[in-house]
Design a protein around this motif. Structure first.
Motif, PDB file in Angstrom:
ATOM      1  N   UNK A 294       6.011  -0.799 -12.265  1.00 51.31           N
ATOM      2  CA  UNK A 294       5.824   0.588 -12.673  1.00 51.31           C
ATOM      3  C   UNK A 294       4.467   1.094 -12.181  1.00 51.31           C
ATOM      4  N   UNK A 295       4.470   2.251 -11.560  1.00 49.20           N
ATOM      5  CA  UNK A 295       3.238   2.801 -11.011  1.00 49.20           C
ATOM      6  C   UNK A 295       2.179   3.015 -12.088  1.00 49.20           C
ATOM      7  N   UNK A 296       2.613   3.290 -13.313  1.00 48.90           N
ATOM      8  CA  UNK A 296       1.651   3.564 -14.387  1.00 48.90           C
ATOM      9  C   UNK A 296       0.834   2.333 -14.750  1.00 48.90           C
ATOM     10  N   UNK A 297       1.384   1.138 -14.463  1.00 50.07           N
ATOM     11  CA  UNK A 297       0.671  -0.091 -14.817  1.00 50.07           C
ATOM     12  C   UNK A 297       0.244  -0.902 -13.603  1.00 50.07           C
ATOM     13  N   UNK A 298       0.931  -0.724 -12.471  1.00 54.64           N
ATOM     14  CA  UNK A 298       0.666  -1.598 -11.336  1.00 54.64           C
ATOM     15  C   UNK A 298      -0.157  -0.998 -10.221  1.00 54.64           C
ATOM     16  N   UNK A 299      -0.238   0.332 -10.149  1.00 52.56           N
ATOM     17  CA  UNK A 299      -0.951   0.954  -9.040  1.00 52.56           C
ATOM     18  C   UNK A 299      -2.445   0.675  -9.134  1.00 52.56           C
TER      19      UNK A 299
ATOM     20  N   UNK B 294      -0.647  -3.568   6.334  1.00 54.36           N
ATOM     21  CA  UNK B 294       0.312  -2.849   7.177  1.00 54.36           C
ATOM     22  C   UNK B 294       1.518  -3.724   7.508  1.00 54.36           C
ATOM     23  N   UNK B 295       1.268  -5.005   7.763  1.00 55.01           N
ATOM     24  CA  UNK B 295       2.362  -5.918   8.101  1.00 55.01           C
ATOM     25  C   UNK B 295       3.341  -6.048   6.941  1.00 55.01           C
ATOM     26  N   UNK B 296       2.827  -6.083   5.717  1.00 55.89           N
ATOM     27  CA  UNK B 296       3.701  -6.190   4.545  1.00 55.89           C
ATOM     28  C   UNK B 296       4.600  -4.958   4.432  1.00 55.89           C
ATOM     29  N   UNK B 297       4.058  -3.791   4.744  1.00 53.11           N
ATOM     30  CA  UNK B 297       4.879  -2.575   4.711  1.00 53.11           C
ATOM     31  C   UNK B 297       6.011  -2.681   5.727  1.00 53.11           C
ATOM     32  N   UNK B 298       5.674  -3.089   6.954  1.00 54.42           N
ATOM     33  CA  UNK B 298       6.711  -3.205   7.978  1.00 54.42           C
ATOM     34  C   UNK B 298       7.700  -4.325   7.650  1.00 54.42           C
ATOM     35  N   UNK B 299       7.194  -5.477   7.242  1.00 53.03           N
ATOM     36  CA  UNK B 299       8.060  -6.630   7.047  1.00 53.03           C
ATOM     37  C   UNK B 299       8.887  -6.584   5.785  1.00 53.03           C
TER      38      UNK B 299
ATOM     39  N   UNK C 244       0.819  -1.214   0.000  1.00 46.27           N
ATOM     40  CA  UNK C 244       0.000   0.000   0.000  1.00 46.27           C
ATOM     41  C   UNK C 244       0.853   1.265   0.000  1.00 46.27           C
ATOM     42  N   UNK C 245       2.132   1.156   0.397  1.00 50.32           N
ATOM     43  CA  UNK C 245       2.984   2.347   0.411  1.00 50.32           C
ATOM     44  C   UNK C 245       3.567   2.673  -0.962  1.00 50.32           C
ATOM     45  N   UNK C 246       3.275   1.852  -1.978  1.00 50.84           N
ATOM     46  CA  UNK C 246       3.662   2.197  -3.352  1.00 50.84           C
ATOM     47  C   UNK C 246       2.428   2.118  -4.256  1.00 50.84           C
ATOM     48  N   UNK C 247       1.306   2.625  -3.724  1.00 49.18           N
ATOM     49  CA  UNK C 247       0.087   2.681  -4.517  1.00 49.18           C
ATOM     50  C   UNK C 247      -0.550   1.336  -4.777  1.00 49.18           C
TER      51      UNK C 247
END
Length: 240
Positions: A123-128, A143-148, A100-103
């Protein structure tokens, strides 16, 4: 392009060759320095005597179209050399997951022998994409994925996930529970807790999943199978 630190330039070259890179430059004087390249990606490293990879702040982002494809290529090289994925310590690799921290685009990280975080992002243009997490466990898993995976804090990721897993009940969607159990098992492997990882995978196997749910969880269940193989390696009881 980044110039990343490492204690040993030859160790770095061996590691990146395993991932499909080629060495394009090497010098030892006046200072150790090496460059590697894979397709259009080029990384440079400076050798620093006495450098501690645990204290590294080195990091860079590489944008790709398909993180799963790149991950599988890296994983194949790692398994060819080590017989398994390196999931804990330095060096190691994480698996592609939406972050979630990269869209909410997919990403994974390689932590190399210099302790540098090579962050492979779609790429944010295709993956967000907007998050569709509504269940409390699903939101906690994000949230856990962001931390881990993004911050490298597996212990905190495990702590917040354990709290919600303990409260999971009949209303928890089975697919969300399965994804959380598998990620928590991976965290347990990173934290050198194979007994807990096995307990989590046993709980996963006990879930009554429909065929449609299993299909939607194809990648998650494949990760679980990889973890079970890793645990056999850890315990030294690989089947003949």
């Amino acid at each position: 392009m980044p110039i990343l630190p490492c204690p040993d330039i030859d160790e770095i070259v061996d590691f990146y060759r395993m991932l499909g890179f080629e060495r394009t430059y090497r010098q030892t004087r006046p200072n150790p320095y090496v460059a590697v390249r894979r397709g259009g990606v080029e990384l440079h490293f400076a050798g620093i005597s006495g450098f501690d990879p645990e204290q590294s702040y080195g990091s860079c982002v590489i944008g790709v179209e398909d993180t799963a494809e790149v991950f599988e290529e890296f994983a194949a090289g790692m398994r060819a050399v080590h017989g398994k994925l390196l999931l804990s310590g330095i060096p190691r690799i994480t698996r592609p997951r939406r972050r979630k921290n990269i869209g909410n685009a997919s990403g994974f990280s390689v932590i190399d022998p210099g302790g540098n975080w090579i962050r492979i992002h779609q790429h944010m243009s295709t993956g967000a994409a907007p998050s569709d997490a509504t269940d409390p466990l699903a939101r906690t898993l994000e949230n856990a994925v962001v931390f881990g995976d993004s911050r490298g804090d597996a212990r905190h990721a495990a702590k917040i996930l354990d709290g919600k897993l303990a409260k999971a009940g009949p209303a928890t969607p089975p697919t969300v529970l399965a994804e959380a159990l598998v990620y928590r098992a991976e965290l347990a492997v990173r934290l050198d807790d194979p007994d807990h990882a096995e307990a989590l995978l046993t709980r996963l196997r006990a879930l009554d999943l429909t065929e449609a749910q299993r299909t939607s969880l194809t990648e998650t269940l494949a990760t679980a199978a990889d973890l079970e193989r890793d645990l056999r390696d850890i315990r030294g009881d690989r089947p003949v």
